[in-house]
Motif scaffolding. Structure first.
Motif, PDB file in Angstrom:
ATOM      1  N   HIS A  73       0.934  -1.190  -0.032  1.00 22.73           N
ATOM      2  CA  HIS A  73       0.252   0.024   0.164  1.00 22.73           C
ATOM      3  C   HIS A  73       0.787   1.186  -0.021  1.00 22.73           C
ATOM      4  CE1 HIS A  73       0.710  -0.775   4.220  1.00 22.73           C
ATOM      5  NE2 HIS A  73       0.141   0.250   4.626  1.00 22.73           N
ATOM      6  N   HIS A  75       1.404   3.719   2.175  1.00 25.49           N
ATOM      7  CA  HIS A  75       2.000   4.414   3.580  1.00 25.49           C
ATOM      8  C   HIS A  75       3.504   4.523   3.180  1.00 25.49           C
ATOM      9  CE1 HIS A  75      -1.668   3.725   6.139  1.00 25.49           C
ATOM     10  NE2 HIS A  75      -2.004   4.646   5.411  1.00 25.49           N
ATOM     11  N   HIS A  78       6.145   1.764   3.700  1.00 29.78           N
ATOM     12  CA  HIS A  78       6.619   0.780   2.769  1.00 29.78           C
ATOM     13  C   HIS A  78       6.760   1.140   1.305  1.00 29.78           C
ATOM     14  CE1 HIS A  78       3.769  -2.023   5.420  1.00 29.78           C
ATOM     15  NE2 HIS A  78       3.650  -0.626   6.055  1.00 29.78           N
ATOM     16  N   HIS A 144      -7.400  -1.233   6.481  1.00 29.73           N
ATOM     17  CA  HIS A 144      -6.348  -0.256   7.062  1.00 29.73           C
ATOM     18  C   HIS A 144      -6.019   0.994   6.042  1.00 29.73           C
ATOM     19  CE1 HIS A 144      -2.110   0.630   8.703  1.00 29.73           C
ATOM     20  NE2 HIS A 144      -1.790   0.599   7.266  1.00 29.73           N
ATOM     21  N   ASP A 163      -0.350  -4.448   5.825  1.00 33.37           N
ATOM     22  CA  ASP A 163      -0.616  -4.037   7.249  1.00 33.37           C
ATOM     23  C   ASP A 163      -2.148  -4.199   7.455  1.00 33.37           C
ATOM     24  OD1 ASP A 163       1.626  -2.851   7.540  1.00 33.37           O
ATOM     25  OD2 ASP A 163       0.767  -0.758   7.518  1.00 33.37           O
TER      26      ASP A 163
HETATM   27 ZN    ZN Z   1       0.225   1.124   6.535  1.00 28.49          ZN
END
Ligand code: ZN
Length: 266
Positions: A73, A75, A78, A144, A163
């Motif tokens: 994803h 974020h 990551h 999430h 996550d």
């Molecule tokens: Zn995350």
């Protein structure tokens, strides 16, 4: 070559082999893992940490195959290290946030890398990635974060859940928990194709029945019967601006599944 595993407050990345064609890379600055999946023709790197330390140099001590970067994803913990490579693959939504650093210090760090303006390429639900006798399938999920994908390694029978499922706690907005239930049921529908789950934070190589605990926690939260723990175990942050400081954070638990629930998060 200097030892890329050694930190100078650029942090250590430890590496260890966890399957015939699979390596796990562990960061020191946070309990977090990324994964290198090696095929006959190319390799896939699942997530890239924040970008502290030269992840590409470390990856190239393991394989000399071309590396396809895939993000679970968008974020930044990551995606920050994507900028060691010229391109990265992710969901369409993740392309809108993958380059949003967590603050000025991290933005400056990324600008020092070879490809701060790397190209974002889109992966869709059901896409199959062939690394060469090592096959991956993309599964669109997301609670999430709505840009999440899971990666199913059909050859080594591992599910990479990012996550959305993890051993410590899934951070989530209360309103997104029904979507988390859908996510867990979708992943469970693939359970005959994997033997365990590799998550991004707080532990790895989880038994696949963690999914069942999260399904039950989702159902209990929705029904208003989930057990709320007294301690948030470090997540009781003060309220403030920004999604990551959105009080109240409350900890809910069933079995091995934990949520930290925010008013809003994503
Ligand atoms: Zn995350």
């Amino acid at each position: 070559m200097a030892n890329p595993n050694v930190d100078e407050r650029g942090y250590i990345y430890g590496k260890f082999q966890t399957g015939p064609k699979t390596w796990t890379i562990m960061s020191r600055n946070a309990p977090q893992f990324v994964y290198l999946l090696i095929g006959d023709e190319k390799a896939a790197l699942i997530d890239t940490f924040y970008g502290f330390g030269d992840l590409r140099q470390l990856v190239e001590t393991i394989t000399d195959k071309p590396v396809m970067v895939i993000n679970t994803h968008g974020h930044f913990d990551h995606t920050g290290g994507n900028s060691f490579w010229p391109e990265a693959y992710m969901s369409e939504y993740a392309t809108t946030e993958a380059k949003k650093a967590f603050g000025a210090e991290m933005e400056a760090m990324v600008q020092s890398h070879a490809y701060p303006d790397y190209e974002c390429k889109v992966l869709n639900d059901g896409d199959v990635i062939e690394l060469g006798n090592h096959t991956l399938e993309i599964i669109k999920i997301g609670a999430h974060n709505k840009g999440s994908i899971a990666i199913l390694d059909k050859t080594e029978r591992i599910l990479y859940g990012g996550d959305e499922i993890e051993a410590g706690q899934v951070l989530i907005a209360a309103a997104n928990i029904p979507t988390h239930l859908e996510t867990m049921l979708k992943l469970k529908s693939f359970e005959d194709q994997f033997d365990f789950i590799n998550s991004a934070h707080n532990g790895t190589h989880l038994t696949k029945d963690y999914i069942d605990d999260f399904i039950e926690l989702d159902k209990r939260f929705i029904a208003g019967t989930a057990e709320k723990l007294d301690s948030t175990a470090g997540f009781g942050w003060a309220d403030g601006p920004g999604g990551f400081n959105n009080a109240p954070q409350e900890r809910y638990n069933y079995g091995r599944a934990h949520f930290i629930v925010f008013k809003s998060f994503g």
